[in-house]
Design a protein around this motif. Structure first.
Motif, PDB file in Angstrom:
ATOM      1  N   THR A  37       0.830  -1.197   0.000  1.00  0.00           N
ATOM      2  CA  THR A  37       0.000   0.000   0.000  1.00  0.00           C
ATOM      3  C   THR A  37       0.872   1.257   0.000  1.00  0.00           C
ATOM      4  O   THR A  37       1.862   1.329   0.716  1.00  0.00           O
ATOM      5  N   ARG A  41      -2.789   5.637  -1.098  1.00  0.00           N
ATOM      6  CA  ARG A  41      -3.811   4.573  -1.030  1.00  0.00           C
ATOM      7  C   ARG A  41      -4.293   4.398   0.410  1.00  0.00           C
ATOM      8  O   ARG A  41      -5.470   4.184   0.650  1.00  0.00           O
ATOM      9  N   GLN A  42      -3.370   4.528   1.366  1.00  0.00           N
ATOM     10  CA  GLN A  42      -3.757   4.425   2.778  1.00  0.00           C
ATOM     11  C   GLN A  42      -4.688   5.568   3.146  1.00  0.00           C
ATOM     12  O   GLN A  42      -5.677   5.362   3.848  1.00  0.00           O
ATOM     13  N   GLU A  44      -6.745   7.080   1.160  1.00  0.00           N
ATOM     14  CA  GLU A  44      -8.032   6.750   0.540  1.00  0.00           C
ATOM     15  C   GLU A  44      -8.792   5.710   1.354  1.00  0.00           C
ATOM     16  O   GLU A  44     -10.008   5.813   1.540  1.00  0.00           O
ATOM     17  N   GLN A  45      -8.078   4.688   1.834  1.00  0.00           N
ATOM     18  CA  GLN A  45      -8.733   3.657   2.641  1.00  0.00           C
ATOM     19  C   GLN A  45      -9.290   4.248   3.926  1.00  0.00           C
ATOM     20  O   GLN A  45     -10.409   3.925   4.332  1.00  0.00           O
ATOM     21  N   SER A  48     -12.325   6.378   3.112  1.00  0.00           N
ATOM     22  CA  SER A  48     -13.455   5.504   2.810  1.00  0.00           C
ATOM     23  C   SER A  48     -14.057   4.913   4.087  1.00  0.00           C
ATOM     24  O   SER A  48     -15.277   4.852   4.241  1.00  0.00           O
ATOM     25  N   MET A  49     -13.191   4.489   4.997  1.00  0.00           N
ATOM     26  CA  MET A  49     -13.679   3.925   6.268  1.00  0.00           C
ATOM     27  C   MET A  49     -14.450   4.986   7.057  1.00  0.00           C
ATOM     28  O   MET A  49     -15.511   4.706   7.605  1.00  0.00           O
ATOM     29  N   THR A  70      -9.510  -2.311  13.986  1.00  0.00           N
ATOM     30  CA  THR A  70     -10.290  -1.933  12.807  1.00  0.00           C
ATOM     31  C   THR A  70     -11.528  -2.816  12.743  1.00  0.00           C
ATOM     32  O   THR A  70     -11.432  -4.025  12.933  1.00  0.00           O
TER      33      THR A  70
END
Length: 164
Positions: A37, A41-42, A44-45, A48-49, A70
């Protein structure tokens, strides 16, 4: 030690935490160096979460992230009452009650979100984790035989659940 909801600004430090956990423990999903990752990208994750109905809580000490929990909530109407959990704590901080505090904070969030079922998987030989999960109310629902390959050996995995 502080437990709080993750921020998008934590992305780089969170990625480093996850990579360190991969190196420090054979009990995480990824092997050392396997997590590819990027920081973007992290971000974005995490974004999103935070926008959805899942959650990442982090434990920090001295300005550094030392652990996380998580919860990924089911997206379909038939699975929105449950969440799958992943937890990791830096080796130097294990055995100090941080896991318990992370679970308590997550359970508070889960109750606010009206979740009914928390799920996780754990390698069957990780007895320290199994005991922690049982202490906080999880029970073994089943065993997934040869679910993982660790260091060339098939490893069984327990599927554990807590109803709230």
């Amino acid at each position: 030690m502080e437990i709080r909801k993750i921020n998008i600004s934590d992305a780089e430090q969170f990625l480093k935490l996850c990579q360190t956990l991969d190196e420090e423990s054979e009990f995480m999903m990824y092997e050392p160096g396997e997590r590819l990752t990027t920081i973007e990208r992290q971000r974005e994750q995490i974004r999103s979460m935070l926008a959805g109905s899942s959650q990442i809580l982090v434990a920090s000490a001295g300005g550094s992230l030392i652990g996380h929990i998580t919860a990924v909530r089911g997206q379909a109407n038939r699975t929105r009452h449950r969440a799958h959990i992943v937890i990791g704590i830096r080796k130097a901080y294990r055995g100090q009650g941080i896991g318990t505090h992370l679970f308590l904070a997550l359970e508070k969030w889960a109750c606010e979100e009206k979740l009914h079922r928390l799920e996780l998987t754990v390698m069957s030989h990780n007895q320290t984790a199994v005991k922690l999960y049982q202490k906080i109310g999880f029970s073994i629902e089943g065993t997934r035989k040869h679910a993982m390959m660790v260091n060339g050996t098939y490893v069984d995995e327990y599927f554990m659940v807590k109803l709230i």
